[in-house]
Enzyme design. Structure first.
Site, PDB file in Angstrom:
ATOM      1  N   GLU A 170      -2.377  16.003 -38.022  1.00  0.00           N
ATOM      2  CA  GLU A 170      -3.059  14.730 -37.744  1.00  0.00           C
ATOM      3  C   GLU A 170      -4.065  14.815 -36.587  1.00  0.00           C
ATOM      4  O   GLU A 170      -3.962  14.088 -35.604  1.00  0.00           O
ATOM      5  CB  GLU A 170      -2.030  13.634 -37.485  1.00  0.00           C
ATOM      6  CG  GLU A 170      -1.076  13.439 -38.650  1.00  0.00           C
ATOM      7  CD  GLU A 170       0.031  12.424 -38.363  1.00  0.00           C
ATOM      8  OE1 GLU A 170       0.020  11.809 -37.285  1.00  0.00           O
ATOM      9  OE2 GLU A 170       0.904  12.254 -39.234  1.00  0.00           O
ATOM     10  N   ASN A 211      -2.825  19.476 -41.536  1.00  0.00           N
ATOM     11  CA  ASN A 211      -2.117  18.426 -42.263  1.00  0.00           C
ATOM     12  C   ASN A 211      -2.517  17.064 -41.709  1.00  0.00           C
ATOM     13  O   ASN A 211      -2.607  16.889 -40.492  1.00  0.00           O
ATOM     14  CB  ASN A 211      -0.601  18.642 -42.093  1.00  0.00           C
ATOM     15  CG  ASN A 211       0.249  17.797 -42.996  1.00  0.00           C
ATOM     16  OD1 ASN A 211       0.067  17.793 -44.216  1.00  0.00           O
ATOM     17  ND2 ASN A 211       1.212  17.084 -42.419  1.00  0.00           N
ATOM     18  N   HIS A 247       1.050   9.279 -48.163  1.00  0.00           N
ATOM     19  CA  HIS A 247       1.895   8.102 -47.962  1.00  0.00           C
ATOM     20  C   HIS A 247       1.180   6.912 -48.607  1.00  0.00           C
ATOM     21  O   HIS A 247       0.353   6.254 -47.981  1.00  0.00           O
ATOM     22  CB  HIS A 247       2.128   7.849 -46.469  1.00  0.00           C
ATOM     23  CG  HIS A 247       2.911   8.929 -45.804  1.00  0.00           C
ATOM     24  ND1 HIS A 247       4.233   9.179 -46.119  1.00  0.00           N
ATOM     25  CD2 HIS A 247       2.575   9.830 -44.855  1.00  0.00           C
ATOM     26  CE1 HIS A 247       4.677  10.193 -45.374  1.00  0.00           C
ATOM     27  NE2 HIS A 247       3.686  10.600 -44.598  1.00  0.00           N
ATOM     28  N   GLU A 275       3.841  15.046 -47.929  1.00  0.00           N
ATOM     29  CA  GLU A 275       4.781  14.023 -47.444  1.00  0.00           C
ATOM     30  C   GLU A 275       4.795  12.807 -48.372  1.00  0.00           C
ATOM     31  O   GLU A 275       4.810  11.666 -47.930  1.00  0.00           O
ATOM     32  CB  GLU A 275       4.412  13.594 -46.015  1.00  0.00           C
ATOM     33  CG  GLU A 275       4.361  14.738 -45.030  1.00  0.00           C
ATOM     34  CD  GLU A 275       4.040  14.298 -43.612  1.00  0.00           C
ATOM     35  OE1 GLU A 275       4.165  13.089 -43.302  1.00  0.00           O
ATOM     36  OE2 GLU A 275       3.670  15.160 -42.795  1.00  0.00           O
ATOM     37  N   ASP A 277       5.291   9.656 -50.522  1.00  0.00           N
ATOM     38  CA  ASP A 277       6.108   8.492 -50.866  1.00  0.00           C
ATOM     39  C   ASP A 277       5.159   7.392 -51.322  1.00  0.00           C
ATOM     40  O   ASP A 277       3.940   7.488 -51.151  1.00  0.00           O
ATOM     41  CB  ASP A 277       7.033   8.032 -49.732  1.00  0.00           C
ATOM     42  CG  ASP A 277       6.357   7.946 -48.374  1.00  0.00           C
ATOM     43  OD1 ASP A 277       5.186   7.528 -48.305  1.00  0.00           O
ATOM     44  OD2 ASP A 277       6.992   8.304 -47.370  1.00  0.00           O
TER      45      ASP A 277
END
Length: 476
Positions: A170, A211, A247, A275, A277
């Protein structure tokens, strides 16, 4: 990219700071006992085997505390082929004070992965969050040495044990500018190249990644990542891939997702969904879970369609251990497994996208918390512009329900003006009827009756679809 809900400040164990929710022994037993046979990891039927047959991996993330949850670990070890430690490799755990390293928590995750023949993704070496205060408090002239020592020590400790490292996590703000963290403030944008070179020197064979989140579609932030990757590659900086956290919000996958991944692979790097979801508004509904299933299939199909997309990792195993509810109030149910670790429609759609004839489906009898099933009956009494509705929720399953929230949609034109034996919110549209202190516990076979008064504009029918904590109930 589709419009996204703004991110909220992330506490120590939320967001990427992965945190597990409580999971009762009763629920664990129910999940372990009642999972379909294919959930045990039968050859050819797991996400892991289906993905590997397509040349990619399907992974998950867990924390040290999750290792005590037998239902979670049974699924993690059989269904997933890649494992990411949620917190245990981050700086505040591995080097809480300068020069004092603690790898014991992460080593437990590594041992679990090795015992289940899973590959490992290291997460993360350099990140502005979960950073000990001693790092941020260093004089600028000392930050580079501290960063390089941290990377060298940790990457050397895990040398030969990991598939990949998220070396820098990030680095960008939403507008594409670099975050003004301790590393950027001390070293400028060159800290990224230095971190990658240091990691490569410590472990020549591990894959090195950058990432970030909100870079899945074409936007200023993904442009910034693209330009950084292009610059690093032109300089000969070791970089093997870019992680797209993914996400998502149900129904908001960016239309430019595939094109964006392809422009990165054209630079000579791999891409991975790191990651995943897909959160929905709570309580989840049959429609929102169907949309989630479509989204999951879309992610799988996108990865399969992009040469250079090496795999997908879901952030967490099930809804019970997801970080979403604690960080995005009103949202949750974001994974392929429900709070009792039963496969949801998103599991089936993912398995189907990976080539299964039919993936394992949710239990044929709709289930509620604790492994219980549910049934709803009702009656309406209407007059002129008013009505009352009496509803009865019955636990038809084998386990006790401790606290219930029944979701349904009021027919158009109806507005709740009062209720009894349950708390109803809001007054129109999608309603959540929540148990009160005296009627929240339902033993197998037990029922709870409640009702409400409402005004209407002509439609006096009963709701027809009910769900208990996101899982459909039978009606009669």
């Amino acid at each position: 990219m589709s419009v996204r809900t703004p991110r909220l400040p992330r506490p120590r164990h939320a967001g990427r700071a992965f945190g597990a929710a409580a999971f009762t022994a009763v629920a664990a037993l129910a999940a372990a006992t009642l999972l379909p046979t294919s959930q045990a990891g039968a050859a050819g039927t797991t996400l892991r085997s289906l993905a590997e047959a397509k040349g990619i991996y399907f992974g998950t993330a867990i924390t040290q505390s999750d290792l005590n949850n037998s239902a979670l670990t049974a699924i993690a070890g059989s269904q997933f082929g890649m494992l990411t430690p949620g917190n245990e490799m981050k700086w505040d755990t591995t080097e809480p004070s300068r020069g004092s390293f603690n790898f014991a928590p992460a080593d437990r995750i590594v041992s679990f992965a090795q015992a289940n023949s899973m590959r490992l993704r290291g997460h993360t070496l350099v990140w502005h969050n979960q950073l000990p205060s001693w790092v941020s408090g260093l004089p600028a002239a000392q930050v580079k040495a501290a960063m390089e020592n941290h990377i060298t020590t940790e990457a050397t400790h895990y040398k030969g044990k990991l598939y990949a490292w998220d070396v820098v996590n990030e680095p960008f703000n939403e507008d594409g500018s670099f975050r003004a963290d301790a590393f950027y403030n001390a070293m400028g944008s060159g800290f990224v190249a230095d971190a990658l070179r240091t990691a490569r020197a410590a472990d020549p064979n591990v894959k090195l990644y950058l990432n970030d989140y909100n870079i899945e579609g074409l936007n200023p932030k993904s442009d910034a990542m693209y330009n950084l990757v292009k610059s690093l590659k032109s300089q000969g900086v070791p970089l093997d891939g870019v992680g797209f956290q993914a996400h998502f919000i149900a129904g908001q996958l960016p239309s430019t997702f595939k094109a964006n991944l392809q422009r990165f692979t054209a630079l000579g790097v791999n891409v991975a969904i790191t990651e995943l979801d897909d959160r929905v508004q709570l309580p989840a509904t049959t429609a929102s879970l169907a949309q989630q299933a479509s989204d999951y299939a879309g992610v799988v199909n996108t990865c399969l369609a992009v040469t250079g997309c090496v795999g997908i990792t879901q952030w967490g195993v099930g809804d019970a251990d997801s970080w979403i509810p604690g960080t995005f109030p009103g949202y949750g149910a974001a994974t392929m497994y429900d709070a009792n670790y039963r496969p949801k429609p998103a599991y089936t759609s993912s398995a189907t996208a990976l080539g299964a004839g039919t993936g394992p489906s949710p239990s044929p009898t709709p289930t509620a918390p604790g492994g219980a099933s549910c049934k709803v009956t009702g009656a309406v009494n209407a007059w002129n512009t008013g009505l009352t509705e009496d509803l009865t929720l019955t636990n038809t399953g084998p386990s006790t329900i401790n606290g219930w929230s029944l979701a349904f949609t009021l027919p158009a034109g109806q507005t709740v003006t009062g209720s009894w034996n349950a708390s109803l919110t809001p007054t129109t549209g999608q309603i959540a009827a929540t148990s009160l202190s005296y009627n929240g516990t339902l033993a197998p076979g037990a029922s709870a009756s409640f009702g409400f008064q409402a005004t209407h504009t002509g439609n006096t029918s009963l709701p027809t679809v009910f769900s208990l904590n996101g899982t459909p109930c039978a009606t009669a």
